[in-house]
Structure formats: C-alpha cells, structure tokens
Design an enzyme around this catalytic site. Structure first.
Site, PDB file in Angstrom:
ATOM      1  N   ASN A   1      25.095  -7.712  16.157  1.00  0.00           N
ATOM      2  CA  ASN A   1      25.516  -7.416  17.515  1.00  0.00           C
ATOM      3  C   ASN A   1      24.584  -8.095  18.519  1.00  0.00           C
ATOM      4  O   ASN A   1      23.592  -8.719  18.142  1.00  0.00           O
ATOM      5  CB  ASN A   1      25.554  -5.901  17.726  1.00  0.00           C
TER       6      ASN A   1
ATOM      7  N   HIS B   1      -0.103 -10.409  12.161  1.00  0.00           N
ATOM      8  CA  HIS B   1      -1.285 -11.046  12.735  1.00  0.00           C
ATOM      9  C   HIS B   1      -2.564 -10.474  12.145  1.00  0.00           C
ATOM     10  O   HIS B   1      -2.593  -9.346  11.659  1.00  0.00           O
ATOM     11  CB  HIS B   1      -1.264 -10.908  14.259  1.00  0.00           C
TER      12      HIS B   1
ATOM     13  N   GLY C   1      21.245   0.250  16.179  1.00  0.00           N
ATOM     14  CA  GLY C   1      20.758  -0.420  17.377  1.00  0.00           C
ATOM     15  C   GLY C   1      19.304  -0.115  17.692  1.00  0.00           C
ATOM     16  O   GLY C   1      18.846   1.017  17.571  1.00  0.00           O
TER      17      GLY C   1
ATOM     18  N   THR D   1       8.699   0.534   8.149  1.00  0.00           N
ATOM     19  CA  THR D   1       7.386   0.025   7.783  1.00  0.00           C
ATOM     20  C   THR D   1       7.228  -0.183   6.282  1.00  0.00           C
ATOM     21  O   THR D   1       6.250  -0.782   5.849  1.00  0.00           O
ATOM     22  CB  THR D   1       6.281   0.984   8.257  1.00  0.00           C
TER      23      THR D   1
ATOM     24  N   ARG E   1      11.646   7.492   7.954  1.00  0.00           N
ATOM     25  CA  ARG E   1      11.556   8.366   6.786  1.00  0.00           C
ATOM     26  C   ARG E   1      12.958   8.725   6.326  1.00  0.00           C
ATOM     27  O   ARG E   1      13.879   8.842   7.141  1.00  0.00           O
ATOM     28  CB  ARG E   1      10.812   9.655   7.142  1.00  0.00           C
TER      29      ARG E   1
END
Length: 176
Positions: free
Chosen positions: A77, A107, A134, A157, A172
């Site tokens: 989208n 980084h 979204g 993550t 989670r």
C-alpha cells in the site's frame, strides 16, 4: 555490505546505486499508472526479482532496489519504505499496509564508529501469505514466516513463527 560485515555507507559505489534507485523510484511515483502492468517498468527493472501481478502503490521508497525479491501477487500500500542494504524477500500473496517500513541496516553502537558511517546489513524475509498492518516496522535480520500477521504499528524486533499474530512495541504474539 553483501557479506554481512561492517561497511561504510558513505561510499561512492553505494552512492551510485542509491542514485539509480532514486531515479527508478521517482519514475514509479510520478508515472502514469498502467492497469496492464501492475508493477511499474522502472521498479521491475530495478528489483532483483519479481513475480507476477505485484502492485506497489505510490509513493514508494527503497534504498537500492537491487536487493528486493518479490513473489507472485505481492501488494504494498501507499507509503511503504524498504531500506534494502541486504536481501529483502517477500513471499507470494503477502500484503503490506500503508507506511510499512522494512529496515536492513543496523548502525554501529560506538558513537565514533557510527559517525564514520559504519553499519552492517542483515536480511529481512517475509514468507508467503504474510500480512503486515499499516505503520508496522520490521527491523534488520527478522524473518516473518508463512501466514503470520503483524498488527498495525507493531515494531518487529525478532522472528515471527508461521501463522502467529504479533502486536505492539516490541511485537509480541497474541494468545491463541
């Protein structure tokens, strides 16, 4: 970068590749949509591979494009961003909601080395039939396996198992 080692993102060769991507993305974002070609010719030529019937709404942004592989019937989208300093693979029939972001670059933690532009690139993989809500963010090195759902606004993550729904920051699994 391709080897997964630390590299300097302030590099003339990488600048050329980013410029090529910006040109292709600009053509995609400002061209006249062609219903006969769901994936714009500029992105089709830029990406590593793409399947049939992929649709990427405008605006879209990617860092290099050459590291992006799409399966069949992938839908993105408006407002999606893929910072593809490593391979990004998106499986068949996967859908990305508006403003989804996929990051491959990580980084350096040392401020002096980070200031020199040191980063490492980790691949991101979305399996088949994945739905990313979204505004979700998928971080470097993550795999979202087949049939998983990432809720809107989630920050992913770590890897998501097949068929699991995740939400939140950090994302989670939902029970059941």
């Amino acid at each position: 970068m391709q080897a997964g080692d630390w590299y300097c993102c302030i590099d003339s060769e990488l600048s050329v590749l980013r410029h090529q991507a910006r040109l292709a993305v600009h053509q995609h974002n400002h061209g006249t949509p062609d219903p006969g070609e769901p994936l714009s010719p500029s992105l089709a030529a830029l990406f590593a591979e793409h399947g049939q019937n992929c649709l990427i709404e405008t605006p879209f942004h990617c860092a290099y494009g050459i590291n992006i592989t799409l399966g069949d019937q992938v839908y993105m989208n408006a407002g999606c961003t893929i910072l593809d300093s490593a391979p990004v693979r998106i499986g068949d029939r996967s859908m990305l909601g508006p403003n989804v972001q996929i990051y491959c670059a990580d980084h350096h933690r040392d401020p002096a080395l980070r200031a020199k532009g040191l980063e490492v690139a980790r691949p991101v993989t979305l399996g088949s039939d994945v739905w990313i809500g979204g505004g979700a963010i998928v971080l470097p090195g993550v795999t979202v396996n087949d049939g998983a759902i990432v809720g809107a606004g989630a920050v992913v993550t770590r890897d998501v198992e097949a068929g699991v729904r995740v939400v939140g920051n950090p994302a989670r699994a939902l029970p059941g």
